[in-house]
Every structure is written in C-alpha cells, then in structure tokens.
Design a protein around this motif. Structure first.
Motif, short mmCIF file in Angstrom:
data_model
loop_
_atom_site.label_atom_id
_atom_site.label_comp_id
_atom_site.label_asym_id
_atom_site.label_seq_id
_atom_site.Cartn_x
_atom_site.Cartn_y
_atom_site.Cartn_z
N ASN A 1 40.23 27.55 49.28
CA ASN A 1 40.97 29.32 48.94
C ASN A 1 40.26 30.08 48.59
O ASN A 1 38.89 29.76 49.07
CB ASN A 1 41.53 29.30 47.22
CG ASN A 1 41.15 28.84 45.89
OD1 ASN A 1 40.35 29.02 46.17
ND2 ASN A 1 42.12 29.24 44.92
N GLU B 1 50.15 24.71 49.93
CA GLU B 1 48.60 25.84 50.74
C GLU B 1 47.47 25.32 51.12
O GLU B 1 47.02 25.25 49.41
CB GLU B 1 48.72 27.30 50.19
CG GLU B 1 48.39 28.40 51.11
CD GLU B 1 48.50 29.26 50.75
OE1 GLU B 1 48.26 30.65 51.00
OE2 GLU B 1 49.62 29.86 49.82
N GLY B 2 46.51 25.81 51.71
CA GLY B 2 45.24 25.25 52.01
C GLY B 2 44.89 23.62 51.85
O GLY B 2 42.96 24.48 52.01
N PRO C 1 54.17 20.08 51.61
CA PRO C 1 54.06 21.73 51.88
C PRO C 1 53.30 21.94 50.51
O PRO C 1 53.11 20.93 49.44
CB PRO C 1 55.41 22.35 51.47
CG PRO C 1 56.34 21.46 51.63
CD PRO C 1 56.09 20.34 51.24
N GLY D 1 52.15 18.94 56.31
CA GLY D 1 52.59 20.40 56.44
C GLY D 1 54.51 19.33 56.21
O GLY D 1 55.07 20.46 55.09
#
Length: 389
Positions: A239, A216-217, A214, A211
C-alpha cells in the motif's frame, strides 16, 4: 495553570500513541508455519515456526527463477529433453526437442507452475540435476545468504533432502523482488502461450493475484502443493506505506492458506510502515557516535509510539510501544572525529575560549550600561533645548 491544562488536553487527544496503549493483537494462523516481513527492510513482523524445517513444494520455483535470471542469458534457446517432458505434476506441455527461450521457460514455470519448464531450465543452465543442485545451493547460501535451505531439484516435487524454512523463503522472495524481471513475472496474471504442441493462455494459480480471492494491493504470488508439503503460498503486497511479503506453509486446505495470508497482510498494513535511516544520521551511544556507514538503510517502524535504542556494540534496536524488537540494524562506529583529532599537531589544537559564561554576562551588562548612559545624555540634551525655548 492555563498552559498546564492545555498540555493535558493535548496529551489526552492522542490515546493510541501513549506508552500505555494496548499490546498489538497478532493474527491467529492455521498453517503450520508462517512469516510476514517488510519486503524492503526484511524486518520480521510476524512469525510462527519460522525456522522450522519444512517442505516448500512449488515455492522452490522462486529460487529456480531468480537463479536463472541472474546466471543465465534469458534470450538463449534451451532444448527440451525427454526427461523434462516426462516429469510429473503440472506442465506447460513442452515437446521433446522443442527449442524455447530461457525467459519463456521462466514465465511458464512461475506463472503456470510448469514442472517441465523448471526441469528444462536446470538442464540448460547446469547440464544435470546433480550439478544444478550443487550450484543452486551454493548460490542460495553465498548470494542470498540462506542458512537453512537445501534443494535437490528445480520444481519442488517431494524429496526428504529438499527442504527450507518460512523465514528463508521470505528472505529469498525479498531478494528476488529486487530484480525487476523477476518482479514482473511474479506479478503476471495471464500470458499468451504459443508452443510446439499447443497455443493457449496460461494463468497464475494464485487466487488473490488473479482476483478470485479479493484483496487490495496484491502484487505477486506463487502457489505450491504436494502431499507431504500440503498447501503452501508466497505473496507480495503493498500500500502507500509499506511493501509486505507473506509466506504460509503446510495448510490442509486452500481456503486456509488464503485466510492466513489475508490475516497476515492486514496485520502488516494496519500496524507498520516503511522508512529510511539517512546516511548522514548520527546515533550517539556509550560515548561513541554511530552511523549507517554512508548509505541509506530501509527500516520498518510501528505505527504510533516506538523507541530507538543503540546498544554499546552499535546495534540499533527499533522497538514497539511494548518493548518488542521489530528490527535490529548493525551500525558502524564513526571514526571521523577521532581521525581529525589525531592528525592535529600540538600547535594546531583549537584555542580555548577565554570568555566564559560569566565573562559574557559582564560584557552584556557593560553594553547595557553604555546604552543607558547614552539614553540619559540624550534626555538631558532635550530638556536643555526646552528650557532655551
């Protein structure tokens, strides 16, 4: 005329799916070699020097992990040798004579990149590095089907005879991700560690998984570095439409491998989606029928317009709107119709219909004429009744 205008308006409302759409802009990659694949179908969506001989550094541990998971008993206790304790590089600080479950060694190697854990795994499985190297390379060739990889150690410390390619590493990672034990460890961000010499929490070195960078996924990852290989990175992400594997090799700086990886994953998510070829689907080509051979097959499709073409040799080519081949699937010729036909005896051959096209028209006209005659008769009968009244 109104229908023609409506059709033109409908077509103009879907500009991105028309054949004249602009060519996809591929990402600009800083690293010397890189590849992006669909984790499930294996389709290569982007490549740069994908088949070039490269040094993998600690991405080697992906091979050591899946080899250990598939060939060892993860509950067995491995005894740590002096050679394992003295290995160079990153460690989980094992002690000589310490007994550690094989699964815990795999966790320490993949999550915290412990070279001592990798050495202990190899010794436990095969007794010596020479035997380990022979067995691992046979496994990678015969089971994973890698053609351009040769590993001489379990951790990736530099050796001129220790090499692979970005494409092979992607294929290896995709293979390993099908194993739930590997997948879980590959995606572990932190783990409490209790050893003979220390108790701590070990953390993944992969900044996107952790993290710190950053994105996402992201579902898993492994880092690597030695001077000769420079920065290397393997990443899995997904995704709702697709699962991706990105490999980048030989970048000068960490910021570059993460920048490249983000560019690759964004490219994949924006332009592709996963699908399946059904086991019942039939593909005609050159007078023959082809199928998937009775199984569902994972495929990758470009978002928007694409083409599916079958060659005379039964290869299904999935192409984007510009004619670039995204994936090739070897189909099987469907012999079912031929077998049924060859088993029929002469007297069992299907009877031909004697009522052809014009015969059917004649029958229809005859029935229509009968209907009209009955209608006329009925009208006359009603007229007679009125006269009687």
């Amino acid at each position: 005329m109104k229908k023609l205008i409506l059709a033109m308006l409908l077509l103009s409302s879907f500009p991105d799916t028309m054949a004249g759409a602009e060519e996809l802009t591929e990402p600009e990659i800083i690293s010397e070699a890189a590849v992006l694949t669909d984790s499930e179908s294996g389709a290569i969506l982007y490549e740069k020097n994908a088949d070039k001989k490269m040094f993998p550094a600690s991405l080697t541990k992906i091979a050591t992990a899946i080899y250990a998971i598939e060939n060892g008993d993860l509950n067995e206790m491995a005894t740590v040798s002096e050679e394992a304790v003295e290995v160079d590089g990153t460690r989980v600080y094992l002690e000589k004579g310490e007994e550690v479950p094989l699964k815990k060694l795999v966790q320490g190697m993949l999550i915290n990149s412990g070279n001592d854990a990798a050495w202990a795994i190899a010794e436990h499985l095969d007794g010596s590095m020479d035997r380990y190297s022979v067995n691992l390379n046979s496994y990678l060739k015969e089971k994973v089907h890698l053609e351009n990889t040769h590993f001489v150690n379990p951790h990736g410390l530099h050796d001129e005879n220790h090499y692979t390619t970005a494409e092979d590493l992607a294929k290896l990672t995709n293979y390993a991700l099908k194993n739930e034990t590997f997948k879980k460890i590959f995606g572990t961000k932190e783990l409490k560690w209790s050893g003979k010499s220390w108790e701590t929490t070990i953390f993944t070195h992969h900044r996107m998984l952790k993290g710190e960078v950053p994105f996402e996924g992201v579902t898993g990852g492994k880092t690597g570095f030695v001077d000769e290989a420079k920065q290397t990175l393997a990443t899995s992400a997904e995704n709702e439409s697709i699962k991706l594997t990105a490999i980048v090799l030989k970048a000068d700086f960490k910021r570059d491998i993460y920048k490249d990886t983000k560019s690759l994953l964004n490219f994949g998510f924006n332009h592709f989606e996963s699908s399946d070829l059904s086991s019942t689907e039939v593909f005609p080509a050159d007078g023959k029928n082809y199928t998937t051979g009775g199984k569902d097959v994972a495929i990758t499709l470009p978002k928007g317009t694409f083409n599916e073409n079958v060659t005379p040799k039964g290869k299904l080519l999935i192409e984007d709107q510009n004619g670039k081949v995204i994936q090739t699937v070897q189909l099987s010729e469907d012999k079912k119709d031929e077998v049924v036909s060859s088993q029929l005896k002469p007297e069992e051959e299907p009877k031909k219909e004697t009522t052809g096209y014009y015969g059917k028209i004649g029958l229809t006209l005859f029935l229509f004429a009968v209907f009209i005659l009955l209608l006329i008769k009925n009208l006359k009968e009603k007229a007679r009744r009125r006269r009687r009244v």
